[in-house]
Design a protein around this motif. Sequence first.
Motif, PDB file in Angstrom:
ATOM      1  N   GLY A  31       0.818  -1.214   0.000  1.00 41.78           N
ATOM      2  CA  GLY A  31       0.000   0.000   0.000  1.00 41.78           C
ATOM      3  C   GLY A  31       0.849   1.260   0.000  1.00 41.78           C
ATOM      4  O   GLY A  31       0.570   2.210  -0.730  1.00 41.78           O
ATOM      5  N   ARG A  32       1.911   1.284   0.809  1.00 44.92           N
ATOM      6  CA  ARG A  32       2.800   2.451   0.855  1.00 44.92           C
ATOM      7  C   ARG A  32       3.504   2.643  -0.477  1.00 44.92           C
ATOM      8  O   ARG A  32       3.615   3.766  -0.982  1.00 44.92           O
ATOM      9  CB  ARG A  32       3.843   2.302   1.967  1.00 44.92           C
ATOM     10  N   SER A  33       4.013   1.549  -1.040  1.00 45.88           N
ATOM     11  CA  SER A  33       4.730   1.641  -2.315  1.00 45.88           C
ATOM     12  C   SER A  33       3.821   2.144  -3.425  1.00 45.88           C
ATOM     13  O   SER A  33       4.221   2.991  -4.240  1.00 45.88           O
ATOM     14  CB  SER A  33       5.308   0.277  -2.696  1.00 45.88           C
ATOM     15  N   GLU A  34       2.592   1.649  -3.466  1.00 48.20           N
ATOM     16  CA  GLU A  34       1.663   2.076  -4.512  1.00 48.20           C
ATOM     17  C   GLU A  34       1.214   3.516  -4.314  1.00 48.20           C
ATOM     18  O   GLU A  34       0.951   4.227  -5.286  1.00 48.20           O
ATOM     19  CB  GLU A  34       0.473   1.121  -4.596  1.00 48.20           C
ATOM     20  N   TRP A  35       1.126   3.982  -3.074  1.00 45.71           N
ATOM     21  CA  TRP A  35       0.770   5.373  -2.818  1.00 45.71           C
ATOM     22  C   TRP A  35       1.877   6.289  -3.334  1.00 45.71           C
ATOM     23  O   TRP A  35       1.618   7.283  -4.009  1.00 45.71           O
ATOM     24  CB  TRP A  35       0.518   5.604  -1.345  1.00 45.71           C
ATOM     25  N   LEU A  36       3.120   5.935  -3.031  1.00 47.46           N
ATOM     26  CA  LEU A  36       4.248   6.735  -3.512  1.00 47.46           C
ATOM     27  C   LEU A  36       4.259   6.764  -5.043  1.00 47.46           C
ATOM     28  O   LEU A  36       4.456   7.815  -5.654  1.00 47.46           O
ATOM     29  CB  LEU A  36       5.557   6.165  -2.960  1.00 47.46           C
ATOM     30  N   ARG A  37       3.985   5.623  -5.659  1.00 50.64           N
ATOM     31  CA  ARG A  37       3.917   5.543  -7.120  1.00 50.64           C
ATOM     32  C   ARG A  37       2.776   6.416  -7.648  1.00 50.64           C
ATOM     33  O   ARG A  37       2.931   7.120  -8.644  1.00 50.64           O
ATOM     34  CB  ARG A  37       3.723   4.090  -7.551  1.00 50.64           C
ATOM     35  N   ALA A  38       1.624   6.391  -6.977  1.00 50.28           N
ATOM     36  CA  ALA A  38       0.477   7.211  -7.389  1.00 50.28           C
ATOM     37  C   ALA A  38       0.789   8.707  -7.278  1.00 50.28           C
ATOM     38  O   ALA A  38       0.224   9.516  -8.023  1.00 50.28           O
ATOM     39  CB  ALA A  38      -0.754   6.861  -6.560  1.00 50.28           C
ATOM     40  N   ASP A  42       9.025   6.920  -8.299  1.00 49.62           N
ATOM     41  CA  ASP A  42       9.518   5.561  -8.424  1.00 49.62           C
ATOM     42  C   ASP A  42      10.663   5.416  -7.423  1.00 49.62           C
ATOM     43  O   ASP A  42      11.626   6.189  -7.467  1.00 49.62           O
ATOM     44  CB  ASP A  42      10.013   5.330  -9.855  1.00 49.62           C
ATOM     45  N   GLN A  43      10.558   4.443  -6.509  1.00 44.87           N
ATOM     46  CA  GLN A  43      11.572   4.317  -5.466  1.00 44.87           C
ATOM     47  C   GLN A  43      12.955   3.988  -6.022  1.00 44.87           C
ATOM     48  O   GLN A  43      13.957   4.460  -5.492  1.00 44.87           O
ATOM     49  CB  GLN A  43      11.141   3.263  -4.439  1.00 44.87           C
ATOM     50  N   GLY A  51      20.018   9.059  -4.006  1.00 48.27           N
ATOM     51  CA  GLY A  51      20.672   8.211  -3.007  1.00 48.27           C
ATOM     52  C   GLY A  51      19.786   7.934  -1.812  1.00 48.27           C
ATOM     53  O   GLY A  51      20.231   7.344  -0.832  1.00 48.27           O
ATOM     54  N   THR A  52      18.521   8.334  -1.886  1.00 46.92           N
ATOM     55  CA  THR A  52      17.611   8.212  -0.746  1.00 46.92           C
ATOM     56  C   THR A  52      16.757   6.955  -0.852  1.00 46.92           C
ATOM     57  O   THR A  52      16.215   6.651  -1.911  1.00 46.92           O
ATOM     58  CB  THR A  52      16.671   9.435  -0.668  1.00 46.92           C
ATOM     59  N   VAL A  53      16.663   6.248   0.272  1.00 51.35           N
ATOM     60  CA  VAL A  53      15.757   5.113   0.397  1.00 51.35           C
ATOM     61  C   VAL A  53      14.928   5.316   1.658  1.00 51.35           C
ATOM     62  O   VAL A  53      15.272   6.123   2.523  1.00 51.35           O
ATOM     63  CB  VAL A  53      16.501   3.759   0.452  1.00 51.35           C
ATOM     64  N   PHE A  54      13.852   4.563   1.759  1.00 48.71           N
ATOM     65  CA  PHE A  54      12.976   4.645   2.927  1.00 48.71           C
ATOM     66  C   PHE A  54      13.150   3.403   3.781  1.00 48.71           C
ATOM     67  O   PHE A  54      13.335   2.303   3.263  1.00 48.71           O
ATOM     68  CB  PHE A  54      11.509   4.764   2.502  1.00 48.71           C
ATOM     69  N   ALA A  55      13.081   3.583   5.083  1.00 46.06           N
ATOM     70  CA  ALA A  55      13.159   2.461   6.014  1.00 46.06           C
ATOM     71  C   ALA A  55      12.078   2.625   7.067  1.00 46.06           C
ATOM     72  O   ALA A  55      11.772   3.751   7.490  1.00 46.06           O
ATOM     73  CB  ALA A  55      14.532   2.417   6.677  1.00 46.06           C
ATOM     74  N   VAL A  56      11.526   1.502   7.475  1.00 43.97           N
ATOM     75  CA  VAL A  56      10.557   1.528   8.566  1.00 43.97           C
ATOM     76  C   VAL A  56      11.328   1.659   9.869  1.00 43.97           C
ATOM     77  O   VAL A  56      12.217   0.860  10.163  1.00 43.97           O
ATOM     78  CB  VAL A  56       9.689   0.257   8.566  1.00 43.97           C
TER      79      VAL A  56
END
Length: 131
Positions: A31-38, A42-43, A51-56
């Motif tokens: 759900g989070r990935s698709e929201w960011l895509r919407a 694109d991650q 150079g940025t990534v997301f982490a929980v």
Amino acid sequence: MHRFDLRVYYEDTDLAGIVYYANYLKFIERGRSEWLRALGFDQRALKEETGTVFAVRRVEADYIASARYDDELSVVSTLDTLSPARLVLVQRVMRGEERLFEAKVTLVALNAAGGPTRLPKPVREAYAALS
């Protein structure tokens, strides 16, 4: 708010035919990935370009009711808090109007070396526009 629909497959369930508890975390990740895509991001491109990534960083989860094989579910994600370096989302897994699972998820931005960094400005602005 964002909504991501999914169906429960056999592989998502345990021997009793109910969704294995850890799979709810997979559902909300999608759900989070698709929201960011919407929102137009694109991650993979974010990682390559900034150079940025997301982490929980943190998850507070409540398991309320069971989902079962072949159920049609929705992951409903809403923004709770936005800061320069993190997002806090509330994510619910729903079967119709019935809430099955709810989590408060804190996401942080990491640089290529794995250290904390600010969210890319376009990402911050996109989420800020939602509030």
